[in-house]
Design an enzyme around this catalytic site. Structure first.
Site, short mmCIF file in Angstrom:
data_model
loop_
_atom_site.label_atom_id
_atom_site.label_comp_id
_atom_site.label_asym_id
_atom_site.label_seq_id
_atom_site.Cartn_x
_atom_site.Cartn_y
_atom_site.Cartn_z
N CYS A 68 34.73 37.82 35.48
CA CYS A 68 36.16 37.93 35.78
C CYS A 68 36.73 36.53 35.96
CB CYS A 68 36.38 38.74 37.06
SG CYS A 68 38.13 38.98 37.45
N CYS A 123 34.62 37.36 46.07
CA CYS A 123 34.05 38.30 45.10
C CYS A 123 32.97 37.62 44.27
CB CYS A 123 35.16 38.82 44.19
SG CYS A 123 34.58 39.88 42.86
N CYS A 139 38.80 35.38 42.77
CA CYS A 139 38.97 35.74 44.19
C CYS A 139 37.76 35.18 44.96
CB CYS A 139 39.06 37.26 44.36
SG CYS A 139 40.42 37.95 43.41
N ASN A 198 31.53 42.99 51.87
CA ASN A 198 30.11 43.12 51.63
C ASN A 198 29.52 41.72 51.41
OD1 ASN A 198 28.23 45.48 51.02
ND2 ASN A 198 27.80 44.03 49.37
N CYS A 227 32.64 54.59 38.70
CA CYS A 227 33.29 53.28 38.77
C CYS A 227 32.85 52.49 37.54
CB CYS A 227 32.80 52.63 40.07
SG CYS A 227 33.38 50.98 40.33
N CYS A 239 30.24 48.05 43.09
CA CYS A 239 31.57 48.47 42.70
C CYS A 239 32.52 47.33 43.04
CB CYS A 239 31.93 49.74 43.44
SG CYS A 239 33.02 50.80 42.54
N GLY A 283 35.26 42.97 36.71
CA GLY A 283 36.39 42.54 35.88
C GLY A 283 37.75 42.96 36.39
N GLU A 284 38.78 42.32 35.82
CA GLU A 284 40.16 42.65 36.14
C GLU A 284 40.72 43.46 34.96
OE1 GLU A 284 42.61 42.56 38.53
OE2 GLU A 284 43.76 43.42 36.90
N GLU A 334 27.65 46.97 34.76
CA GLU A 334 27.19 48.07 35.59
C GLU A 334 28.26 49.12 35.76
OE1 GLU A 334 23.90 46.66 38.90
OE2 GLU A 334 25.90 47.22 39.53
N SER A 381 42.39 49.66 39.01
CA SER A 381 42.51 48.78 40.17
C SER A 381 42.84 47.36 39.71
CB SER A 381 41.19 48.77 40.95
OG SER A 381 41.25 47.85 42.01
N1 SAH Z 1 39.56 43.34 39.60
C1 SAH Z 1 40.03 44.53 40.17
C2 SAH Z 1 39.00 45.64 40.17
C3 SAH Z 1 37.58 45.26 40.48
S1 SAH Z 1 37.30 44.66 42.10
C4 SAH Z 1 40.56 44.28 41.57
O1 SAH Z 1 40.37 43.20 42.09
O2 SAH Z 1 41.21 45.19 42.11
C5 SAH Z 1 37.29 46.20 43.03
C6 SAH Z 1 37.50 46.03 44.50
O3 SAH Z 1 36.36 45.40 45.11
C7 SAH Z 1 38.71 45.17 44.85
O4 SAH Z 1 39.53 45.84 45.78
C8 SAH Z 1 38.08 43.94 45.49
O5 SAH Z 1 38.97 43.39 46.44
C9 SAH Z 1 36.81 44.51 46.10
N2 SAH Z 1 35.77 43.53 46.38
C10 SAH Z 1 35.42 42.44 45.66
N3 SAH Z 1 34.42 41.76 46.25
C11 SAH Z 1 34.12 42.43 47.39
C12 SAH Z 1 33.17 42.23 48.44
N4 SAH Z 1 32.33 41.20 48.44
N5 SAH Z 1 33.13 43.14 49.44
C13 SAH Z 1 33.96 44.20 49.44
N6 SAH Z 1 34.86 44.44 48.48
C14 SAH Z 1 34.95 43.56 47.46
FE1 SF4 Z 2 39.15 39.34 42.04
FE2 SF4 Z 2 38.70 41.87 41.19
FE3 SF4 Z 2 38.09 39.74 39.63
FE4 SF4 Z 2 36.65 40.18 41.80
S1 SF4 Z 2 36.79 41.53 40.03
S2 SF4 Z 2 37.45 38.19 41.10
S3 SF4 Z 2 38.19 41.02 43.21
S4 SF4 Z 2 40.11 40.35 40.33
#
Ligand code: SAH
Ligand code: SF4
Length: 353
Positions: free
Chosen positions: A112, A119, A116, A287, A105, A330, A157-158, A92, A189
């Site tokens: 990923c 996420c 985390c 979220n 975005c 996002c 993704g990272e 997406e 990011s």
């Molecule tokens: N992987 C990278 C970029 C994608 S995640 C990273 O982690 O930075 C983009 C952002 O979304 C990150 O700051 C992450 O902490 C946040 N994010 C992930 N899951 C979320 C959720 N459930 N609610 C709010 N923000 C979230």
């Molecule tokens: Fe963590 Fe970003 Fe990967 Fe989600 S997308 S698992 S926040 S590194």
């Protein structure tokens, strides 16, 4: 012979490719302009190249393109694009409007591997990296119908776990012969892959956002496994060294999770941690999604955290949950992508109708 997708090549790589065919280097810029500025998808359209050259190219290379399979818009103007890739995987992109300065975005991986805990994308694990072409084509597809001012790698993704393709894609995005974005308007990011941050900084000049999300190692270890490898002080040292575009600041992202990292003590520790780093802060209220163990923070906690930073002259923005589901799109893909497409389409039709 395997044909090459030109969208998988940086300008320098295309120059090398053409030189291998005995062609002049400047032809690479001509081809880049056709593809990225005039949306050409066949070599036949490239009228300033000889017919023989175009035929030769057609035998050795091709230009991919894709359009969204589903496009959704929220009343506030946020638009979500679902792309189905050649192997059936889905990613997406989300377009976030802001007074005519749209931010797109984009995703860098299918799933990923970073795991985390908060996420949704992380809970799927990693399916695969996106190619450079698949990253760029998200931008090309949206650019066909919308103006885009900023690009953020904050989708699925990272990005730094797919470093080579992301660097290449950034090079095409900021190339004056390519998609012509200012490097001040492209942001990567990361969850904090320290060695890759250093390589990124050496390879391209681009904005960096770091998902800090916690203020003690103990807390960050728990919600972001990457912290066990690269703890907070190591991450902050890499931020201090990161070579940003001129007059730019690191963005620290901080997902506020109810009762986990949203206390006043967290705000105090946060301010201490980033002290001395030219930084701005994005607070993102967690979220919630189906099956998650965490809770969104109370508005009072969000406001208190925000105000504590603001009162200490830190540039802080609290990201709103646009369309009710923007942060879901996002940074965390909806599980619905894993469902058959027909049901997504039905849902979309339902929303529109
Ligand atoms: N992987 C990278 C970029 C994608 S995640 C990273 O982690 O930075 C983009 C952002 O979304 C990150 O700051 C992450 O902490 C946040 N994010 C992930 N899951 C979320 C959720 N459930 N609610 C709010 N923000 C979230
Ligand atoms: Fe963590 Fe970003 Fe990967 Fe989600 S997308 S698992 S926040 S590194």
């Amino acid at each position: 012979m395997n044909k090459v997708d030109i969208k998988n090549l940086s300008l320098e790589e295309l120059e090398d490719f053409l030189q291998g065919l005995g062609k002049e280097k400047y032809r690479a810029k001509q081809i880049f302009k056709w593809i990225y500025q005039k949306n050409a998808t066949t070599f036949d359209q490239m009228s300033n190249l000889s017919k023989d050259f175009r035929n030769d190219l057609s035998g050795r290379a091709f230009v991919t393109t894709f359009g969204p399979e589903v496009e959704e818009s929220s009343p506030d103007g946020t638009r979500k694009y679902l792309f189905r890739l050649a192997d059936g995987a889905c990613v997406e992109s989300v377009l976030i409007p802001d007074e005519g300065r749209n931010t797109l975005c984009v995703s860098s991986q299918v799933g990923c591997a970073m795991g985390c805990r908060f996420c949704l994308t992380g809970s799927f694990g990693l399916e695969r990296n996106l190619s450079c072409a698949e990253i760029i084509n998200q931008v090309c597809a949206v650019k066909n119908t919308q103006d885009i001012r900023n690009i953020v790698f904050m989708g699925m993704g990272e990005p730094l776990a797919n470093l080579e393709n992301v660097i290449k894609a950034v090079k095409v995005l900021i190339s004056p012969d390519g998609l012509q974005f200012s490097n001040r308007r492209v942001t990567i990011s990361t969850s904090g892959l320290v060695p890759e941050m250093e390589i990124l900084g050496r390879s391209v000049t681009v904005n960096l956002a770091v998902s800090l999300n916690a203020t003690t190692d103990e807390q960050r270890d728990r919600i972001m496994p990457v912290n066990r490898k690269y703890p907070i002080q190591q991450l902050l040292a890499a931020c201090r060294k990161f070579p940003l575009p001129s007059r730019r600041m690191i963005t620290f992202e901080y997902v506020l999770i109810g009762g986990v990292n949203d206390s006043l003590d967290d705000a105090k520790r946060f301010v201490k941690l980033i002290h001395g780093i030219p930084a701005k802060v994005n607070l993102i209220p967690f979220n919630e999604y189906e099956g998650c163990v965490y809770k969104s923070p109370e508005q009072a906690e969000i406001d208190r955290f925000h105000k504590y930073l603001l009162d200490r002259n830190i540039t802080v923005i609290t990201r709103s949950s646009r369309g009710g589901d923007i942060s879901a799109a996002c940074g965390q893909l909806k599980g619905r992508l894993e469902r058959p497409l027909e049901s997504v389409e039905a849902e979309t039709r339902g929303k529109r109708g």
